[in-house]
Design an enzyme around this catalytic site. Structure first.
Site: not given
Length: 341
Positions: A12, A97
């Site tokens: 990512a 998150k």
């Protein structure tokens, strides 16, 4: 303690800043493996960041006996699944998150973490920077005090608003638990919990929806009304694309003054502005990057220290607010039809 050997699930964009660079500054951490669904992408990541091992799948990485922990930067809708799989494989987890797509998934992760005895930390990295403790101390006072410098809190307002005009971005995909409330709102609500006078409840929500075929119920902005136990009011604003193009701050108003926290999400560039008795003072709290503080706390928690400020129990409370906001807005919960088994 020997180094905590960490594998990264997915190449990512956030991973270099969130885990690779901090690992070079934290003595007890080492990023030793990467896996991505696209192997060439994993190979490029490994070359660029000197990661020694490449795995051909997420499952292969979790089966690696030479890893102690995994970092999960996958899309929101995949967080619970791969956190649960990592726990089942005996790995500690640092997960981006929001930890899960909804409250029910957060309970499932909390139960699995408790049963395994492994660390699960939700990556609200700002919470680990000294700025967060300083802001909380100004608002709440010390444990021996009944209130902080601004007096009894009357109103809390938080904003996490930034432009994301590329509507093909995965953060706008319902099937991946996308939406402004999930991506930006989790920060706004988490900060409202940290700096508010107790755990709030949602009393209303006002969404701006993404107008695109195939993605019904995806919010590109949301304002969430809150009420605290003692009667104080609150509002959390989240936006990926609205009239408010960029605003990241918190404002807490008390009976004696007010505190404004600028850019709390990236506290390495924050500013605290305290007004009491008509006088305003400004300060910055020194520290390394919030990601470095977070990784240091994660490594310490793996070693048995009480340094996990964002465990699954905390995630449950945040996800409860997110679910309540979507219900109040008349929108479907994220991940409602997704199995976490």
């Amino acid at each position: 303690m020997s180094k905590v050997r960490i594998g990264v699930l997915g190449a990512a964009r956030i991973a270099p800043n969130a885990i690779v660079k901090p690992a070079k500054l934290v003595d007890g951490a080492e990023v030793t493996a990467i896996a991505a669904r696209d192997r060439p992408r994993a190979e490029r990541f490994a070359r660029q960041h000197a990661v020694p091992r490449i795995h051909g799948s997420y499952e292969e990485l979790l089966a690696d006996p030479d890893l102690d922990a995994v970092y999960v930067p996958l899309p929101n809708g995949r967080h619970a699944e791969w956190t649960l799989r990592a726990l089942a494989a005996g790995k500690h987890v640092l997960c981006e998150k929001p930890l899960t797509a909804n409250e029910a998934e957060a309970h499932a992760v909390a139960d699995a973490a408790h049963e395994s005895g492994l660390v699960v930390m939700e990556a609200f990295h700002y919470r680990y920077h000294p700025m967060a403790e300083r802001a909380a101390r100004i608002v709440h006072g010390t444990p021996d005090e009944t209130e902080g410098l601004i007096g009894a809190v009357q109103h809390v307002e938080t904003w996490v608003c930034f432009p994301l005009p590329r509507f093909s971005d995965i953060r706008y995909r319902y099937d991946l638990a996308g939406g402004a409330t999930m991506d930006a709102g989790c920060y706004a609500l988490h900060c409202a919990r940290l700096l508010g006078p107790g755990e709030p409840v949602v009393t209303g929500a006002h969404p701006t929806l993404l107008s695109r075929a195939g993605e019904p119920g995806v919010d590109r902005a949301m304002s969430i009304d809150l009420r605290y136990p003692g009667g104080a009011s609150g509002r959390a604003h989240a936006s990926l694309w609205s009239r408010t193009l960029f605003r990241v701050k918190a404002r807490i108003v008390g009976t004696r003054g007010a505190l404004e926290v600028r850019n709390f999400v990236l506290p390495q560039m924050h500013r605290l502005e305290l007004t009491v008795g008509g006088r305003t003072s400004r300060e910055r709290v020194p520290g390394q990057t919030s990601y470095t503080h977070q990784l240091r706390a994660f490594v310490a928690a793996v070693g048995g220290a009480d340094t996990n400020r964002t465990p699954p129990a905390d995630s449950i409370r945040t996800m409860r607010l997110i679910d309540a906001a979507y219900r109040a807005a008349g929108l479907p919960l994220r991940g409602a039809n997704t199995s976490v088994s």
